[in-house]
Design an enzyme around this catalytic site. Structure first.
Site, PDB file in Angstrom:
ATOM      1  N   HIS A 125       0.813  -1.210   0.000  1.00 13.14           N
ATOM      2  CA  HIS A 125       0.000   0.000   0.000  1.00 13.14           C
ATOM      3  C   HIS A 125       0.851   1.268   0.000  1.00 13.14           C
ATOM      4  O   HIS A 125       0.325   2.378   0.046  1.00 13.14           O
ATOM      5  CB  HIS A 125      -0.912  -0.039   1.240  1.00 13.14           C
ATOM      6  CG  HIS A 125      -2.067   0.886   1.194  1.00 13.14           C
ATOM      7  ND1 HIS A 125      -2.445   1.662   2.269  1.00 13.14           N
ATOM      8  CD2 HIS A 125      -2.955   1.184   0.204  1.00 13.14           C
ATOM      9  CE1 HIS A 125      -3.504   2.373   1.959  1.00 13.14           C
ATOM     10  NE2 HIS A 125      -3.836   2.116   0.710  1.00 13.14           N
ATOM     11  N   LYS A 166       3.238   4.482  -0.967  1.00 16.56           N
ATOM     12  CA  LYS A 166       3.241   5.467  -2.053  1.00 16.56           C
ATOM     13  C   LYS A 166       4.433   6.393  -1.871  1.00 16.56           C
ATOM     14  O   LYS A 166       4.558   7.067  -0.838  1.00 16.56           O
ATOM     15  CB  LYS A 166       1.968   6.323  -2.046  1.00 16.56           C
ATOM     16  CG  LYS A 166       0.682   5.560  -2.344  1.00 16.56           C
ATOM     17  CD  LYS A 166      -0.160   5.445  -1.139  1.00 16.56           C
ATOM     18  CE  LYS A 166      -1.495   4.805  -1.496  1.00 16.56           C
ATOM     19  NZ  LYS A 166      -2.212   4.351  -0.317  1.00 16.56           N
ATOM     20  N   ASP A 203      16.030  11.953  -8.127  1.00  7.85           N
ATOM     21  CA  ASP A 203      17.461  12.181  -7.940  1.00  7.85           C
ATOM     22  C   ASP A 203      17.924  12.017  -6.492  1.00  7.85           C
ATOM     23  O   ASP A 203      18.953  12.584  -6.093  1.00  7.85           O
ATOM     24  CB  ASP A 203      17.858  13.582  -8.432  1.00  7.85           C
ATOM     25  CG  ASP A 203      17.900  13.674  -9.953  1.00  7.85           C
ATOM     26  OD1 ASP A 203      17.927  12.614 -10.604  1.00  7.85           O
ATOM     27  OD2 ASP A 203      17.899  14.796 -10.478  1.00  7.85           O
ATOM     28  N   HIS A 206      -9.947  10.536   1.934  1.00  8.67           N
ATOM     29  CA  HIS A 206      -8.976   9.478   1.681  1.00  8.67           C
ATOM     30  C   HIS A 206      -7.683   9.687   2.465  1.00  8.67           C
ATOM     31  O   HIS A 206      -6.779   8.870   2.406  1.00  8.67           O
ATOM     32  CB  HIS A 206      -8.670   9.392   0.176  1.00  8.67           C
ATOM     33  CG  HIS A 206      -7.956   8.140  -0.239  1.00  8.67           C
ATOM     34  ND1 HIS A 206      -6.598   8.105  -0.493  1.00  8.67           N
ATOM     35  CD2 HIS A 206      -8.395   6.879  -0.427  1.00  8.67           C
ATOM     36  CE1 HIS A 206      -6.244   6.882  -0.837  1.00  8.67           C
ATOM     37  NE2 HIS A 206      -7.316   6.117  -0.796  1.00  8.67           N
ATOM     38  N   LYS A 210      -4.811  10.091   5.458  1.00 14.25           N
ATOM     39  CA  LYS A 210      -4.412   9.313   6.622  1.00 14.25           C
ATOM     40  C   LYS A 210      -3.350  10.128   7.372  1.00 14.25           C
ATOM     41  O   LYS A 210      -2.191  10.209   6.967  1.00 14.25           O
ATOM     42  CB  LYS A 210      -3.803   7.963   6.237  1.00 14.25           C
ATOM     43  CG  LYS A 210      -4.598   7.184   5.170  1.00 14.25           C
ATOM     44  CD  LYS A 210      -3.924   7.277   3.834  1.00 14.25           C
ATOM     45  CE  LYS A 210      -4.534   6.398   2.780  1.00 14.25           C
ATOM     46  NZ  LYS A 210      -5.941   6.481   2.586  1.00 14.25           N
ATOM     47  N   ASP A 254      -0.349  15.972  20.582  1.00 15.74           N
ATOM     48  CA  ASP A 254       0.105  17.007  21.514  1.00 15.74           C
ATOM     49  C   ASP A 254       0.512  18.309  20.837  1.00 15.74           C
ATOM     50  O   ASP A 254       1.424  19.009  21.317  1.00 15.74           O
ATOM     51  CB  ASP A 254       1.268  16.485  22.363  1.00 15.74           C
ATOM     52  CG  ASP A 254       0.828  15.437  23.368  1.00 15.74           C
ATOM     53  OD1 ASP A 254      -0.393  15.276  23.545  1.00 15.74           O
ATOM     54  OD2 ASP A 254       1.706  14.776  23.960  1.00 15.74           O
TER      55      ASP A 254
END
Length: 518
Positions: free
Chosen positions: A175, A177, A182, A415, A417, A422
């Site tokens: 999952h 991404k 470079d 979508h 996450k 704190d």
């Protein structure tokens, strides 16, 4: 993550026990013997990116420069700019890559970079590559491009055969991404590659969050990419796909022609060029937040069920939250806390930790089975003192505000996450708070020690989120939803924007023993 109908059907069949005991392997994976061994290029300081970034990094020793990419089109433009700026290497890793407008344009950007002599390594999870075999074979045919597929399907069509013959392996996906140019700049976060992630469609748009980073954390991303590239789950595409045909190779260079013939595509590209973020990024004026940043990632062996439990990302995130936390703001599109998760949140709340969660409402979610896993945990979470907000799906007739951040726009589905702790640090990555992310899929993300960025998440919960999401409450054992609209407060005693058929279907799914698959 977005789940395909193929995997959903396969999970349903297997969860119901259909065909149990009759599943036999019908096709073997190819050998990995003789697979090329490559690693990230480190001598890239003299590249354009290296020369531009080095002076700023030197002024902030030990810290990485961070830009939050909340706007969908800015997130796409940043990837295109990195592809165009690259001189030595592009290392690209994704769970989903669609063959639509944005996917085609990014494929073309990789192909163009390879034509300039840039080494391109493209690692895709194979769960969502259906229909892309010809394109991937054409890319892989370029001498400067190598494509690998993670946990691939030996039988290319129909994919369902793979689930029925090799379910334990194919149920565990990559999952992750990341998009790294470079070894100098990288983009990590929640977005896959597809029009719904980059604001290139009039249909549902995913509200998501990425981070563009420069500085020492980029090397961590490159090292992690090398781990996955060399893992036992990563197979060279040419051992799985038929040879590329000339027409597919020619099509890779035809993206500009498609733009010229498609008014919608031309309008999208024009909007990208007019984005103020693009100009700021090109001119080096994009504001960077300099902060200690570290990568957290699963061992790629998790893709084969072989990772040590204490090295998996959930355990690392638990350490990040820490025992002294007082505030936690969590945004998760697919929030399935499970009974154990409810206990953990309840223990935090009992200790005095203020916990606020934003997830999708039933009307906004793109995966109703996941909502069923969450819905049955709402009452105990609220009983424990957790504050729950559910993102609305707004009418498509509402004017789109392109900079709504984590709260969405018209016809949007959450979508993102991320979570903040704190008012001091935040996580941005691919990890959903659900059993699939915890135990089945590999994940990665950044932990950023930045009060400035963490407080942006908190500010969203203090301000815009209560105005653009339903607040879920509990009264005498019954749920109700508060909606703030046009300065007024409305109460819903059933899930807003849904009918009895959908609610009944969700209830039925909530009693099935499928939570571990969600």
């Amino acid at each position: 993550m977005k789940r395909s109908w193929r995997s959903t059907l396969a999970l349903a069949l297997l969860a119901a026990g259909a065909g149990a005991g009759l599943i036999v392997s019908c096709s073997a994976l190819p050998s990995l013997e003789g697979r090329s061994m490559t690693v990230a290029l480190t001598d890239t300081g003299a590249t354009r990116l290296g020369r531009a970034i080095a002076p700023r990094v030197a002024m902030h020793p030990g810290k990485s420069g961070i830009v939050l990419l909340t706007d969908a089109r800015d997130a796409f433009a940043a990837r295109v700019l990195l592809a165009r700026a690259a001189e030595r290497s592009l290392d690209v890793q994704y769970y989903i890559w669609h063959g639509d407008l944005s996917g085609t344009l990014l494929f073309a950007a990789l192909h163009d970079a390879a034509g300039r002599g840039v080494r391109v390594r493209l690692l895709l999870d194979d769960n969502n590559t259906a229909g892309l075999d010809a394109t991937l074979a054409a890319l892989d045919a370029h001498p400067n491009i190598e494509v690998r597929l993670f946990n691939p399907f030996p039988v290319r069509r129909p994919r369902l055969i793979g689930y029925l013959t090799d379910f334990p392996r194919l149920n565990q996906r990559m999952h992750n991404k990341s998009f790294t140019a470079d070894n100098q700049a990288t983009i990590v976060g929640g977005r896959n590659v597809g029009d719904e992630y980059f604001g290139a469609t009039a249909e549902v748009e995913f509200v998501d969050l990425d981070v563009l980073a420069v500085g020492p954390v980029v090397r961590e991303v490159s090292d992690d990419f090398d781990r996955y590239w060399a893992s036992a789950s990563s197979y060279p595409a040419d051992r799985l796909l038929p040879p590329a045909d000339p027409a597919s190779i020619d099509a890779l260079g035809a993206a500009d022609a498609r733009i010229g013939n498609d008014p919608a595509a031309a309008a999208y590209v024009r909007a990208l060029r007019e984005s103020p973020f693009v100009g700021e990024l090109i001119a080096g004026r994009a504001g960077l937040e300099w902060a200690a940043t570290r990568l957290v990632s699963d061992d790629p062996a998790k893709g084969l069920g072989r990772a040590a439990p204490n090295g998996q990302l959930p355990e690392k995130l638990a350490q990040i939250i820490g025992a002294s936390a007082t505030h936690v703001e969590l945004v998760s599109a697919y929030f399935v806390p499970t009974a154990a998760g409810v206990d953990a949140f309840a223990a935090l709340a009992k200790r005095g930790v203020k916990i606020r969660v934003l997830t999708n409402s039933l009307e906004a979610t793109d995966v109703t089975a996941v909502h069923a896993g969450y819905a049955k945990r709402r009452k105990p979470l609220l009983d424990a003192g957790v504050l729950l907000y559910e993102s609305k799906r707004v009418s498509p007739n509402v004017r789109i505000d392109r900079h709504t951040g984590l709260t969405g726009s018209s016809a949007s589905s959450l979508h993102a996450k991320t979570f903040a702790v704190d008012r001091a640090r935040l996580f941005v990555g691919s990890f959903n708070f659900d059993p699939r992310s915890a135990r089945l899929n590999t994940e990665l993300g950044f932990v950023i020690d930045s009060p400035v960025l963490a407080q942006q998440i908190e500010a969203a919960f203090d301000g815009r989120i209560p105005e653009t999401a339903y607040e879920v409450r509990l009264e005498n054992g019954r749920l109700y939803w508060l909606e703030r609209r046009d300065g007024q407060l409305f109460r819903h005693d059933t899930e807003p924007g849904t009918g009895p058929g959908l609610r009944t279907g969700v209830w039925l799914m909530s009693v099935l023993p499928i939570e571990w698959l969600l």
